[in-house]
Design a protein around this motif. Structure first.
Motif, PDB file in Angstrom:
ATOM      1  N   ARG A   1       0.797  -1.229   0.000  1.00  0.00           N
ATOM      2  CA  ARG A   1       0.000   0.000   0.000  1.00  0.00           C
ATOM      3  C   ARG A   1       0.837   1.291   0.000  1.00  0.00           C
ATOM      4  O   ARG A   1       0.619   2.165  -0.851  1.00  0.00           O
ATOM      5  CB  ARG A   1      -0.950  -0.011   1.201  1.00  0.00           C
ATOM      6  CG  ARG A   1      -1.908   1.171   1.254  1.00  0.00           C
ATOM      7  CD  ARG A   1      -2.878   1.160   0.089  1.00  0.00           C
ATOM      8  NE  ARG A   1      -3.765   2.315   0.123  1.00  0.00           N
ATOM      9  CZ  ARG A   1      -4.704   2.572  -0.764  1.00  0.00           C
ATOM     10  NH1 ARG A   1      -4.887   1.745  -1.763  1.00  0.00           N
ATOM     11  NH2 ARG A   1      -5.471   3.636  -0.662  1.00  0.00           N
ATOM     12  N   PRO A   2       1.794   1.451   0.913  1.00  0.00           N
ATOM     13  CA  PRO A   2       2.586   2.695   0.882  1.00  0.00           C
ATOM     14  C   PRO A   2       3.418   2.838  -0.389  1.00  0.00           C
ATOM     15  O   PRO A   2       3.661   3.958  -0.854  1.00  0.00           O
ATOM     16  CB  PRO A   2       3.476   2.584   2.128  1.00  0.00           C
ATOM     17  CG  PRO A   2       3.482   1.144   2.489  1.00  0.00           C
ATOM     18  CD  PRO A   2       2.161   0.602   2.066  1.00  0.00           C
ATOM     19  N   VAL A   3       3.839   1.720  -0.951  1.00  0.00           N
ATOM     20  CA  VAL A   3       4.614   1.770  -2.196  1.00  0.00           C
ATOM     21  C   VAL A   3       3.716   2.228  -3.344  1.00  0.00           C
ATOM     22  O   VAL A   3       4.137   3.027  -4.199  1.00  0.00           O
ATOM     23  CB  VAL A   3       5.229   0.389  -2.503  1.00  0.00           C
ATOM     24  CG1 VAL A   3       6.012   0.434  -3.820  1.00  0.00           C
ATOM     25  CG2 VAL A   3       6.134  -0.058  -1.359  1.00  0.00           C
ATOM     26  N   LEU A   4       2.488   1.743  -3.376  1.00  0.00           N
ATOM     27  CA  LEU A   4       1.543   2.179  -4.405  1.00  0.00           C
ATOM     28  C   LEU A   4       1.286   3.674  -4.307  1.00  0.00           C
ATOM     29  O   LEU A   4       1.198   4.378  -5.324  1.00  0.00           O
ATOM     30  CB  LEU A   4       0.223   1.412  -4.274  1.00  0.00           C
ATOM     31  CG  LEU A   4       0.269  -0.112  -4.430  1.00  0.00           C
ATOM     32  CD1 LEU A   4      -1.141  -0.694  -4.293  1.00  0.00           C
ATOM     33  CD2 LEU A   4       0.872  -0.516  -5.765  1.00  0.00           C
ATOM     34  N   LEU A   5       1.147   4.154  -3.081  1.00  0.00           N
ATOM     35  CA  LEU A   5       0.920   5.586  -2.874  1.00  0.00           C
ATOM     36  C   LEU A   5       2.087   6.405  -3.401  1.00  0.00           C
ATOM     37  O   LEU A   5       1.900   7.440  -4.062  1.00  0.00           O
ATOM     38  CB  LEU A   5       0.687   5.870  -1.392  1.00  0.00           C
ATOM     39  CG  LEU A   5      -0.623   5.346  -0.796  1.00  0.00           C
ATOM     40  CD1 LEU A   5      -0.608   5.461   0.722  1.00  0.00           C
ATOM     41  CD2 LEU A   5      -1.819   6.108  -1.366  1.00  0.00           C
ATOM     42  N   ASP A   6       3.317   5.952  -3.120  1.00  0.00           N
ATOM     43  CA  ASP A   6       4.503   6.665  -3.598  1.00  0.00           C
ATOM     44  C   ASP A   6       4.569   6.662  -5.125  1.00  0.00           C
ATOM     45  O   ASP A   6       4.911   7.674  -5.754  1.00  0.00           O
ATOM     46  CB  ASP A   6       5.773   6.028  -3.033  1.00  0.00           C
ATOM     47  CG  ASP A   6       5.960   6.320  -1.548  1.00  0.00           C
ATOM     48  OD1 ASP A   6       5.266   7.203  -1.019  1.00  0.00           O
ATOM     49  OD2 ASP A   6       6.804   5.637  -0.928  1.00  0.00           O
ATOM     50  N   LEU A   7       4.244   5.510  -5.711  1.00  0.00           N
ATOM     51  CA  LEU A   7       4.305   5.391  -7.168  1.00  0.00           C
ATOM     52  C   LEU A   7       3.263   6.293  -7.824  1.00  0.00           C
ATOM     53  O   LEU A   7       3.538   6.944  -8.842  1.00  0.00           O
ATOM     54  CB  LEU A   7       4.089   3.930  -7.576  1.00  0.00           C
ATOM     55  CG  LEU A   7       4.272   3.592  -9.059  1.00  0.00           C
ATOM     56  CD1 LEU A   7       5.676   3.945  -9.530  1.00  0.00           C
ATOM     57  CD2 LEU A   7       3.980   2.109  -9.302  1.00  0.00           C
ATOM     58  N   HIS A   8       2.086   6.333  -7.263  1.00  0.00           N
ATOM     59  CA  HIS A   8       1.045   7.209  -7.795  1.00  0.00           C
ATOM     60  C   HIS A   8       1.457   8.679  -7.671  1.00  0.00           C
ATOM     61  O   HIS A   8       1.239   9.481  -8.599  1.00  0.00           O
ATOM     62  CB  HIS A   8      -0.266   6.979  -7.049  1.00  0.00           C
ATOM     63  CG  HIS A   8      -1.332   7.988  -7.383  1.00  0.00           C
ATOM     64  ND1 HIS A   8      -1.895   8.084  -8.627  1.00  0.00           N
ATOM     65  CD2 HIS A   8      -1.915   8.953  -6.620  1.00  0.00           C
ATOM     66  CE1 HIS A   8      -2.792   9.060  -8.636  1.00  0.00           C
ATOM     67  NE2 HIS A   8      -2.815   9.602  -7.435  1.00  0.00           N
ATOM     68  N   GLU A   9       2.071   9.020  -6.564  1.00  0.00           N
ATOM     69  CA  GLU A   9       2.521  10.397  -6.352  1.00  0.00           C
ATOM     70  C   GLU A   9       3.576  10.783  -7.395  1.00  0.00           C
ATOM     71  O   GLU A   9       3.610  11.922  -7.875  1.00  0.00           O
ATOM     72  CB  GLU A   9       3.105  10.537  -4.943  1.00  0.00           C
ATOM     73  CG  GLU A   9       3.585  11.939  -4.581  1.00  0.00           C
ATOM     74  CD  GLU A   9       2.443  12.936  -4.435  1.00  0.00           C
ATOM     75  OE1 GLU A   9       2.708  14.147  -4.563  1.00  0.00           O
ATOM     76  OE2 GLU A   9       1.291  12.500  -4.218  1.00  0.00           O
ATOM     77  N   SER A  10       4.401   9.824  -7.776  1.00  0.00           N
ATOM     78  CA  SER A  10       5.470  10.086  -8.735  1.00  0.00           C
ATOM     79  C   SER A  10       4.953  10.184 -10.171  1.00  0.00           C
ATOM     80  O   SER A  10       5.366  11.063 -10.928  1.00  0.00           O
ATOM     81  CB  SER A  10       6.529   8.988  -8.648  1.00  0.00           C
ATOM     82  OG  SER A  10       7.480   9.086  -9.684  1.00  0.00           O
ATOM     83  N   LEU A  11       4.044   9.279 -10.536  1.00  0.00           N
ATOM     84  CA  LEU A  11       3.615   9.194 -11.936  1.00  0.00           C
ATOM     85  C   LEU A  11       2.289   9.886 -12.224  1.00  0.00           C
ATOM     86  O   LEU A  11       1.986  10.200 -13.374  1.00  0.00           O
ATOM     87  CB  LEU A  11       3.505   7.722 -12.352  1.00  0.00           C
ATOM     88  CG  LEU A  11       4.787   6.898 -12.288  1.00  0.00           C
ATOM     89  CD1 LEU A  11       4.503   5.459 -12.682  1.00  0.00           C
ATOM     90  CD2 LEU A  11       5.862   7.499 -13.197  1.00  0.00           C
ATOM     91  N   ARG A  12       1.481  10.089 -11.190  1.00  0.00           N
ATOM     92  CA  ARG A  12       0.169  10.711 -11.353  1.00  0.00           C
ATOM     93  C   ARG A  12      -0.728   9.923 -12.305  1.00  0.00           C
ATOM     94  O   ARG A  12      -1.513  10.494 -13.063  1.00  0.00           O
ATOM     95  CB  ARG A  12       0.310  12.157 -11.837  1.00  0.00           C
ATOM     96  CG  ARG A  12       0.944  13.081 -10.825  1.00  0.00           C
ATOM     97  CD  ARG A  12       0.078  13.178  -9.590  1.00  0.00           C
ATOM     98  NE  ARG A  12       0.673  14.033  -8.555  1.00  0.00           N
ATOM     99  CZ  ARG A  12       0.106  14.281  -7.380  1.00  0.00           C
ATOM    100  NH1 ARG A  12      -1.054  13.731  -7.086  1.00  0.00           N
ATOM    101  NH2 ARG A  12       0.695  15.051  -6.490  1.00  0.00           N
ATOM    102  N   GLU A  13      -0.581   8.611 -12.276  1.00  0.00           N
ATOM    103  CA  GLU A  13      -1.450   7.722 -13.041  1.00  0.00           C
ATOM    104  C   GLU A  13      -2.021   6.673 -12.086  1.00  0.00           C
ATOM    105  O   GLU A  13      -1.565   6.560 -10.937  1.00  0.00           O
ATOM    106  CB  GLU A  13      -0.679   7.025 -14.176  1.00  0.00           C
ATOM    107  CG  GLU A  13      -0.016   7.952 -15.170  1.00  0.00           C
ATOM    108  CD  GLU A  13      -1.011   8.741 -16.014  1.00  0.00           C
ATOM    109  OE1 GLU A  13      -2.210   8.395 -16.032  1.00  0.00           O
ATOM    110  OE2 GLU A  13      -0.566   9.712 -16.671  1.00  0.00           O
TER     111      GLU A  13
END
Length: 268
Positions: A97-109
Motif C-alpha cells: 500500500r505505501p509503495v503504491l501511494l509513492d508510485l502514484h505520487e510520482s507518476l500521477r497515473e
C-alpha cells in the motif's frame, strides 16, 4: 487412546472429509456460471442429481449459496464478504500500500496491485481516480484475463504455473489490438522476462495502456516466487509514449521494494 480405539471412527471421518471435498467442488462449478441447478451440477461433477441437490441445499443453508425463485442456485454475498476479508488480510496488500501511494505520487497515473487467479488477474488494490471509461472503472476486486493485461503477462513470464493457466483461458479480442495468437503471446512473455516488465498497449480498452512488473519473493534454495504484480494504467501517451522507459523503471523499483519487504517478513 490406541489406534484400535480410533479405527471405528475413521470411516465416519473419511465420509465427512469427502463431503467437504464435494462441497468445495460444487462451489467451483459456479466459477464460470451465474446460476446452476442440481442437474447441471451433477452433470459437471459426475455425481447423482440427488447428491448434487443435497449439497446445494446444505450450502444454501450454510449461507454459501442462495436459491433463486426458479429453484436454481447462485453464489451468495457471504462469499464476497469472506473474499473481502481474505484480501484485507493479505500481507502483500498491506506491505504494498505505501509503495503504491509513492508510485502514484510520482507518476500521477492509476496504480494497481494484482494477484494471479486461474489465468486471470484479480486486482486487490488501486490508487488513483477511475479513468473516464466504464470498462476500467471499479477494477478493484474484479478479474480480467491475464493474456490481455500487462500484470497477467508479467506474472506469467516469471511463473510457469501462471503461464499455463493464462494460456488455458479462452482468448478473444477486447480491442483490435488485443494479442490472441499463442505464438505471439509466448514471444511477449519471453521478452517480458528478459526486460523485467511488460507493456500492454490498448489491448483491454482503446486509449488506455499499462506497464507492469512482477513482485518476487525470495525462497531459500529456489528461484524467487511470483506473488503478484504492480501495474500503472493511463492514457497511452502518458504510459507507453515518451515516458515509457521512466514509467517502466518506476514500476520495477516499486515491485522490487514490495518483494524485498515481503522477503524480510518471511525471514523474521
Amino acid at each position: 487412546m490406541t489406534v484400535t480405539e480410533l479405527a471405528p471412527h475413521q470411516p465416519h471421518a473419511e465420509g465427512e472429509l469427502r463431503s467437504v471435498s464435494i462441497a468445495v467442488a460444487v462451489l467451483d462449478c459456479f466459477a464460470d456460471a451465474v446460476e446452476l441447478g442440481p442437474t447441471q451440477v451433477g452433470r459437471r461433477m459426475g455425481i447423482a442429481k440427488s447428491t448434487a441437490s443435497r449439497m446445494l441445499s446444505a450450502l444454501a443453508v450454510g449461507g454459501m449459496l442462495e436459491r433463486t425463485p426458479a429453484g436454481r442456485y447462485r453464489l451468495s454475498m457471504r462469499l464476497f464478504h469472506y473474499g473481502q476479508l481474505a484480501v484485507d488480510r493479505l500481507p502483500l496488500r498491506s506491505v504494498a500500500r505505501p509503495v503504491l501511494l509513492d508510485l502514484h505520487e510520482s507518476l500521477r497515473e492509476i496504480v494497481q496491485l494484482g494477484i494471479p487467479v486461474g489465468g486471470h488477474v484479480l486486482y486487490v488494490d488501486r490508487v488513483g481516480g477511475a479513468p473516464s471509461t466504464a470498462r476500467l472503472s471499479g477494477e478493484v476486486m474484479r478479474r480480467v484475463p491475464g493474456y490481455s493485461s500487462s500484470a497477467g503477462r508479467v506474472m506469467a513470464a516469471f511463473d510457469p504455473t501462471v503461464a499455463r493457466a493464462t494460456a488455458g483461458v479462452e482468448r478473444r479480442k477486447h480491442t483490435p489490438f488485443t494479442v490472441t495468437d499463442g505464438a505471439r503471446l509466448t514471444q511477449v512473455l519471453r521478452q517480458g522476462r528478459q526486460a523485467g516488465w511488460v507493456a500492454s498497449r490498448e489491448e483491454y480498452e482503446l486509449g488506455y495502456s499499462s506497464i507492469a512488473a512482477p513482485v518476487l519473493v525470495g525462497v531459500p534454495g529456489a528461484a524467487p516466487r511470483v506473488v503478484g504484480a504492480i501495474s500503472v494504467v493511463g492514457p497511452s501517451a502518458n504510459v507507453v509514449g515518451q515516458r515509457r522507459e521512466f514509467v517502466a523503471a518506476s514500476v520495477c523499483r516499486a515491485a522490487r521494494r514490495v518483494g524485498t519487504a515481503l522477503t524480510g517478513l518471511m525471514e523474521d
